[in-house]
Design a protein around this motif. Sequence first.
Motif: not given
Length: 575
Positions: A386-396
Amino acid sequence: MARVRVAALTCLNRVNRFRRAFFAALARLLRRRRRAPRLELAPRQNPWVQAFGLVGVVIVGAWLGLLIVGNVRTPVGPMDTTMTLRPSLTGGTKINVSPLGALQLDSHHAPLRLDVNVDRLDPVRSQALVDHPDRFSGLQHEVTRDVEHGTRDLAVRSSVAVVAGATALGLAVYRRPRRALAAGGLALSLLAASAGMAYATWNPKSVLEPKFSGLLSSAPSVVGNARNIVTEFNVYQQELARLVTNVTKLYDVTSTLPAYRPDPTTIRVLHVSDIHLNPASWKIIASLVQQYKVNVIVDSGDTMDHGTAAENGFLDPIQHLGAPYVWVRGNHDSRVTQRYLLGLQNVHVLDDGRAVTVAGVRFAGIGDPRFTPDRSVSPGGDAAERLAGARLASALRDQQAAGAPVDVAVAHEPVAARETDGEVPLVLAGHIHHEKTEIMRYGTRLRVEGSTGGSGLRAVEGKYPDPIEASILYLDRTTHRLQAWDEIHLGGLGLTTAEVSRHLPKENQPGASPSPTPSTGPSDGSSTGPSPRATTGSSAGASPGGSATGPAERPRSGSASPAPAPSPTRPATAP
């Protein structure tokens, strides 16, 4: 005279003796009947047994009638076909193109299935189409008219068949005309009820998602048993690639139904995942690239199995697949694997949310934070994902703010991919070794791919091998939105079956109108879609009624909208 008198007296005496003997015998018979015990009447048969027996006679007789005389030979366009009704638990329509395979449609749900056997192509009618190409414009109406005519004839013939079959069997079993006629009447009633159920559940949109399957290669005779697969693995790879070629060509030929037909300018993305060191995967991928004219390949991870440097040579064929290769790290891919891929030509490695544009489509992704083959490191579980997914969402969100929005996000684990909901129209993942599609809460479509390696080295661990799975995604060249996708399933290690099925998002089906509100819950990919986002330009390759769509806006912190539901937990042990 005296003699006459004597003769008359003698005759009279004999008559008297006969009379006395007759009445004596009758008296003895009556006395015997009075002394005999009274016989009881036989018990009546249970009415339920009688009813079930009659129903059994009706069903068997009707089925025999359909089997013997319940078929209709009718021309459909340039083809000669045989239409038949068959008992079935699921219903539907099956079009047999012997010996190539069958086209299955989920057309209705009733205890009857419509079988259509294509017997042959009529040379005269086929030649007429070749000589007069202008007749192709009216071929669809001709086929529709022929099918309607054949269906009416089939209904009449089937009615006669079930009545005759049930009546004949009832007469043979009961030997009573009244019972036999009752069986025939009940058979006709059951056929009418089944026809009514089929009419009530008729699904005309089933032609939009046909499923084609069949054994289209002589691979079993070439490859042999599982032991030969090991000793002749190159032959096995070639046969799988040939199987892919045959089934995709045939599927393309039979895709003349009124469904989505990709425009030549449509961007075609091949989605693969979880190859797990299966060398046969490269030939399959190369065949798909060639047959579908793929513009870009996306690998959502777990290409390796242990992530060691000794495995790196396995990756070299990627450079010769015929299309750019976009890759994210899976939990079985190490940093060593990632560095090796960075040095290969035609490979684009996604990590830390960085975006690249390949074949006109903007991709962004993040590598899996876990490396499960290393038992000395705690895997971290879903919290790390989930933390990795949150980083990806922030980059998006950063890309969106910079005026360069991402079209497709990629992550290995679906748990991480779910964190991008509302930030991107489409997110791709793998990891779970079976395909899945859903619309998430805020409109992003999640597409999870199965194992393109048939679970690779793990294929021999289970009782049955995992299927080899991949998908062709059709993206609009202007909007870069998903218009349709083909799911490709091949039999696992040692098997030679193939299946291709077409799927359309709901908003791209003919006659559909886009929904103004986002989806409120998960569903399968063909029954709903994201809410519309305004775009400019034409939608190349879209089917009638299609529209460019995108995710609904996801609430930020402090918003009054409800927060997304937490992702389901999954054990830390990864596939």
